[in-house]
Design a protein around this motif. Sequence first.
Motif, PDB file in Angstrom:
ATOM      1  N   TRP A 115      -2.097  37.914  22.726  1.00 10.12           N
ATOM      2  CA  TRP A 115      -2.700  37.353  23.890  1.00 10.12           C
ATOM      3  C   TRP A 115      -3.871  38.188  24.464  1.00 10.12           C
ATOM      4  CZ3 TRP A 115      -1.361  32.694  25.164  1.00 10.12           C
ATOM      5  CH2 TRP A 115      -0.021  32.266  24.918  1.00 10.12           C
ATOM      6  N   ILE A 116      -4.150  39.611  24.153  1.00 15.39           N
ATOM      7  CA  ILE A 116      -5.019  40.293  24.386  1.00 15.39           C
ATOM      8  C   ILE A 116      -6.383  40.188  23.466  1.00 15.39           C
ATOM      9  CG2 ILE A 116      -5.876  42.812  24.798  1.00 15.39           C
ATOM     10  CD1 ILE A 116      -2.901  43.165  25.845  1.00 15.39           C
ATOM     11  N   ALA A 117      -5.875  40.376  22.270  1.00 13.62           N
ATOM     12  CA  ALA A 117      -7.014  40.549  21.213  1.00 13.62           C
ATOM     13  C   ALA A 117      -7.453  38.977  20.744  1.00 13.62           C
ATOM     14  CB  ALA A 117      -6.427  41.308  20.003  1.00 13.62           C
ATOM     15  N   TYR A 118      -6.699  37.910  20.575  1.00 17.04           N
ATOM     16  CA  TYR A 118      -7.207  36.916  20.022  1.00 17.04           C
ATOM     17  C   TYR A 118      -7.340  35.852  21.117  1.00 17.04           C
ATOM     18  CZ  TYR A 118      -6.177  38.930  15.753  1.00 17.04           C
ATOM     19  OH  TYR A 118      -6.017  39.772  14.414  1.00 17.04           O
ATOM     20  N   VAL A 119      -6.473  35.783  22.212  1.00 22.08           N
ATOM     21  CA  VAL A 119      -6.543  34.844  23.294  1.00 22.08           C
ATOM     22  C   VAL A 119      -7.671  35.141  24.141  1.00 22.08           C
ATOM     23  CG1 VAL A 119      -5.604  33.373  24.907  1.00 22.08           C
ATOM     24  CG2 VAL A 119      -4.408  34.033  22.751  1.00 22.08           C
ATOM     25  N   ARG A 120      -8.053  36.630  24.092  1.00 23.56           N
ATOM     26  CA  ARG A 120      -8.881  37.127  25.027  1.00 23.56           C
ATOM     27  C   ARG A 120      -8.621  37.408  26.654  1.00 23.56           C
ATOM     28  NH1 ARG A 120     -11.580  40.681  22.349  1.00 23.56           N
ATOM     29  NH2 ARG A 120     -13.373  40.641  23.813  1.00 23.56           N
ATOM     30  N   ILE A 121      -6.963  37.328  26.714  1.00 18.81           N
ATOM     31  CA  ILE A 121      -6.821  37.506  28.288  1.00 18.81           C
ATOM     32  C   ILE A 121      -6.743  39.020  28.539  1.00 18.81           C
ATOM     33  CG2 ILE A 121      -4.663  37.264  29.910  1.00 18.81           C
ATOM     34  CD1 ILE A 121      -3.986  34.903  28.280  1.00 18.81           C
ATOM     35  N   PRO A 122      -7.416  39.424  29.710  1.00 13.95           N
ATOM     36  CA  PRO A 122      -7.449  40.856  29.835  1.00 13.95           C
ATOM     37  C   PRO A 122      -6.051  41.498  29.758  1.00 13.95           C
ATOM     38  CG  PRO A 122      -8.764  39.679  31.514  1.00 13.95           C
ATOM     39  CD  PRO A 122      -7.791  38.510  30.833  1.00 13.95           C
ATOM     40  N   ARG A 258     -11.977  56.040  13.653  1.00 12.18           N
ATOM     41  CA  ARG A 258     -13.378  55.819  14.373  1.00 12.18           C
ATOM     42  C   ARG A 258     -13.396  54.488  14.726  1.00 12.18           C
ATOM     43  NH1 ARG A 258     -13.955  58.937   9.170  1.00 12.18           N
ATOM     44  NH2 ARG A 258     -14.155  57.111   8.056  1.00 12.18           N
ATOM     45  N   HIS A 259     -12.971  53.527  14.066  1.00 11.06           N
ATOM     46  CA  HIS A 259     -12.900  52.121  14.706  1.00 11.06           C
ATOM     47  C   HIS A 259     -12.407  51.924  16.094  1.00 11.06           C
ATOM     48  CE1 HIS A 259     -13.393  49.923  10.339  1.00 11.06           C
ATOM     49  NE2 HIS A 259     -14.320  50.705  10.705  1.00 11.06           N
ATOM     50  N   ILE A 260     -11.434  52.668  16.462  1.00 14.70           N
ATOM     51  CA  ILE A 260     -10.676  52.513  17.796  1.00 14.70           C
ATOM     52  C   ILE A 260     -11.789  53.404  18.691  1.00 14.70           C
ATOM     53  CG2 ILE A 260      -8.999  53.564  19.326  1.00 14.70           C
ATOM     54  CD1 ILE A 260      -7.260  53.467  16.760  1.00 14.70           C
ATOM     55  N   TYR A 261     -12.547  54.211  18.378  1.00 16.70           N
ATOM     56  CA  TYR A 261     -13.406  55.018  19.154  1.00 16.70           C
ATOM     57  C   TYR A 261     -14.615  54.180  19.452  1.00 16.70           C
ATOM     58  CZ  TYR A 261     -11.369  59.601  19.718  1.00 16.70           C
ATOM     59  OH  TYR A 261     -10.076  60.643  20.128  1.00 16.70           O
ATOM     60  N   ALA A 262     -15.163  53.435  18.246  1.00 15.34           N
ATOM     61  CA  ALA A 262     -16.279  52.389  18.350  1.00 15.34           C
ATOM     62  C   ALA A 262     -15.999  51.275  19.348  1.00 15.34           C
ATOM     63  CB  ALA A 262     -16.654  52.012  16.800  1.00 15.34           C
ATOM     64  N   VAL A 275     -16.972  46.204  12.429  1.00 11.70           N
ATOM     65  CA  VAL A 275     -15.297  46.523  12.563  1.00 11.70           C
ATOM     66  C   VAL A 275     -14.794  45.167  13.208  1.00 11.70           C
ATOM     67  CG1 VAL A 275     -14.156  47.988  14.470  1.00 11.70           C
ATOM     68  CG2 VAL A 275     -16.333  48.843  13.374  1.00 11.70           C
ATOM     69  N   LYS A 276     -13.546  44.899  12.751  1.00  9.83           N
ATOM     70  CA  LYS A 276     -12.771  43.882  12.859  1.00  9.83           C
ATOM     71  C   LYS A 276     -12.155  44.243  14.258  1.00  9.83           C
ATOM     72  CE  LYS A 276     -12.034  42.463   8.235  1.00  9.83           C
ATOM     73  NZ  LYS A 276     -11.051  42.455   6.972  1.00  9.83           N
ATOM     74  N   THR A 277     -12.684  43.995  15.265  1.00 11.98           N
ATOM     75  CA  THR A 277     -12.340  44.450  16.656  1.00 11.98           C
ATOM     76  C   THR A 277     -11.038  43.622  17.259  1.00 11.98           C
ATOM     77  OG1 THR A 277     -13.770  42.498  17.619  1.00 11.98           O
ATOM     78  CG2 THR A 277     -14.702  44.888  17.439  1.00 11.98           C
ATOM     79  N   LYS A 278     -10.892  42.463  16.781  1.00  7.91           N
ATOM     80  CA  LYS A 278      -9.747  41.828  17.195  1.00  7.91           C
ATOM     81  C   LYS A 278      -8.472  42.583  16.418  1.00  7.91           C
ATOM     82  CE  LYS A 278     -11.906  37.391  18.317  1.00  7.91           C
ATOM     83  NZ  LYS A 278     -11.931  35.903  17.943  1.00  7.91           N
ATOM     84  N   LYS A 279      -8.514  42.584  15.189  1.00  6.35           N
ATOM     85  CA  LYS A 279      -7.638  43.245  14.364  1.00  6.35           C
ATOM     86  C   LYS A 279      -7.128  44.603  14.889  1.00  6.35           C
ATOM     87  CE  LYS A 279      -6.312  44.093   9.569  1.00  6.35           C
ATOM     88  NZ  LYS A 279      -6.447  44.200   8.073  1.00  6.35           N
ATOM     89  N   PHE A 285      -1.918  47.653  20.046  1.00  2.00           N
ATOM     90  CA  PHE A 285      -0.859  47.331  20.820  1.00  2.00           C
ATOM     91  C   PHE A 285       0.422  47.333  20.216  1.00  2.00           C
ATOM     92  CE2 PHE A 285      -4.196  46.376  23.957  1.00  2.00           C
ATOM     93  CZ  PHE A 285      -3.655  46.679  25.063  1.00  2.00           C
ATOM     94  N   VAL A 286       0.380  46.853  18.855  1.00  3.21           N
ATOM     95  CA  VAL A 286       1.625  47.013  18.066  1.00  3.21           C
ATOM     96  C   VAL A 286       2.261  48.387  18.001  1.00  3.21           C
ATOM     97  CG1 VAL A 286       2.802  46.699  15.817  1.00  3.21           C
ATOM     98  CG2 VAL A 286       1.212  44.886  16.899  1.00  3.21           C
ATOM     99  N   ASN A 287       1.138  49.314  17.948  1.00  2.00           N
ATOM    100  CA  ASN A 287       1.459  50.775  18.059  1.00  2.00           C
ATOM    101  C   ASN A 287       1.964  51.020  19.263  1.00  2.00           C
ATOM    102  OD1 ASN A 287       1.216  53.555  16.859  1.00  2.00           O
ATOM    103  ND2 ASN A 287      -0.255  53.725  18.759  1.00  2.00           N
ATOM    104  N   MET A 288       1.514  50.806  20.443  1.00  2.00           N
ATOM    105  CA  MET A 288       2.052  51.078  21.595  1.00  2.00           C
ATOM    106  C   MET A 288       3.524  50.515  21.879  1.00  2.00           C
ATOM    107  SD  MET A 288       1.176  52.682  24.729  1.00  2.00           S
ATOM    108  CE  MET A 288       2.720  53.232  24.555  1.00  2.00           C
ATOM    109  N   GLY A 289       3.732  49.272  21.262  1.00  2.00           N
ATOM    110  CA  GLY A 289       4.969  48.913  21.722  1.00  2.00           C
ATOM    111  C   GLY A 289       6.073  49.752  20.605  1.00  2.00           C
ATOM    112  N   VAL A 290       5.757  50.278  19.519  1.00  2.00           N
ATOM    113  CA  VAL A 290       6.512  50.874  18.744  1.00  2.00           C
ATOM    114  C   VAL A 290       6.960  52.195  19.549  1.00  2.00           C
ATOM    115  CG1 VAL A 290       6.871  52.376  16.499  1.00  2.00           C
ATOM    116  CG2 VAL A 290       6.162  50.081  16.646  1.00  2.00           C
ATOM    117  N   LEU A 291       5.898  53.231  20.079  1.00  2.00           N
ATOM    118  CA  LEU A 291       6.090  54.062  20.802  1.00  2.00           C
ATOM    119  C   LEU A 291       6.735  54.013  21.975  1.00  2.00           C
ATOM    120  CD1 LEU A 291       2.512  55.915  20.266  1.00  2.00           C
ATOM    121  CD2 LEU A 291       4.620  56.372  19.025  1.00  2.00           C
ATOM    122  N   ALA A 292       6.577  53.040  22.683  1.00  2.00           N
ATOM    123  CA  ALA A 292       7.239  52.480  23.830  1.00  2.00           C
ATOM    124  C   ALA A 292       8.924  52.620  23.425  1.00  2.00           C
ATOM    125  CB  ALA A 292       7.069  51.306  24.613  1.00  2.00           C
TER     126      ALA A 292
END
Length: 387
Positions: A115-122, A258-262, A275-279, A285-292
């Motif tokens: 929803w955040i990366a591809y649908v562009r909801i904040p 580097r892409h995350i910082y960019a 940089v494939k910003t959406k990907k 956020f997938v990583n955040m879900g795993v760490l959560a």
Amino acid sequence: MGTLIKLFKNNIRQYGMIIALILIMILFGLLSGGLLFEPINITNLILQNSYILVLAIGMVLVIITGHIDLSVGSVAALVGACSAIMMVNMNLHPVVAVILSLVLGALIGAWQGFWIAYVRIPAFIVTLAGMLLFRGITMIVLEGQSIAPLPEGFQKISAGFIPDFSNMETNLVALLAGIVVTILYVLSEVKNRRNQQKYQFETISSALFIAKMVAIAAVINIFSFALASYEGIPNILILLAVLIVGYSFIMNRTVMGRHIYAIGGNEKAAGLSGVKTKKVTFWVFVNMGVLAAISGLIFTARLNAAIPRAGTNFELDAIAAAFIGGASASGGIGTVYGAIIGGLVMGVLNNGMSLIGLGIDWQQGIKGLVLLLAVAFDIYNKNKRAV
């Protein structure tokens, strides 16, 4: 002295927080009559704050990309509840339950990342909805009740310690670990210094470099001695060390980092640069879900129970740790080590205020003030550099 001042100014956020952490520890050490520095309390500091530190690692990546995640506490609660159901009600082996829980965390992260990366909801809206949604699901699956006790092997995630092979009163494994970490750190710093000199980068003087090495080596070995004086090295500390080193390497030495910082610096410019910003945003956020999910497993193992209100305010502590540790509210700036320092500042504040008998009302107020000052300090430095 001029080099020292310049070094401090260039890294004022990180060095400032380290100095603040040291001063806070000294203050509460004196006010508590030394209780803060007791070996059992130092071990408890690690155990009590481990799940927040894990969240802080993921949260700083989210903040660097210019987003926020308000759902991590609810995700941790849901994953903890599902893991308990799998182990207690379904009689699954703890290892299988842990693996499935991590997969669940990744799926939740992918759901929000889409929803955040591809649908562009904040991200604020998506994760706020996620906070409510996953908290509600947690209540439903637990039916408003706790599930306990959990298998002993699972509990060792948070309550276990690395076995000692000696019969000494002081844990020999912890002492040896301190020596090994010291050697590895010194070798790494010497190698980095030589590389900097090889390419004619500015470095601090030899005397200052040696003083820095001696000070850090002393801290490492004092810390390892404190652990050795109690039960030794907690299992959770090994997990934290692996996560800190691994994510620091990713952020500092890989293309992904580097892409995350960019993206956080300027998303449109990063996209135009290939940089494939959406990907990248999706996988953050997938990583955040795993760490959560990891955080939820740690918390559930520590409580030896899955409870409906688990994870309450975890997201606020993780966000505070990232900002206090030097992450910028506008994105593009932040480090994993800084987030860990910020988490320790919050943890020591909580622990120290509890030791001296301050009520929860004072604790919340002081923590809020610290967070406000940290963000204000970041904006002040940014405005000063822009002038």
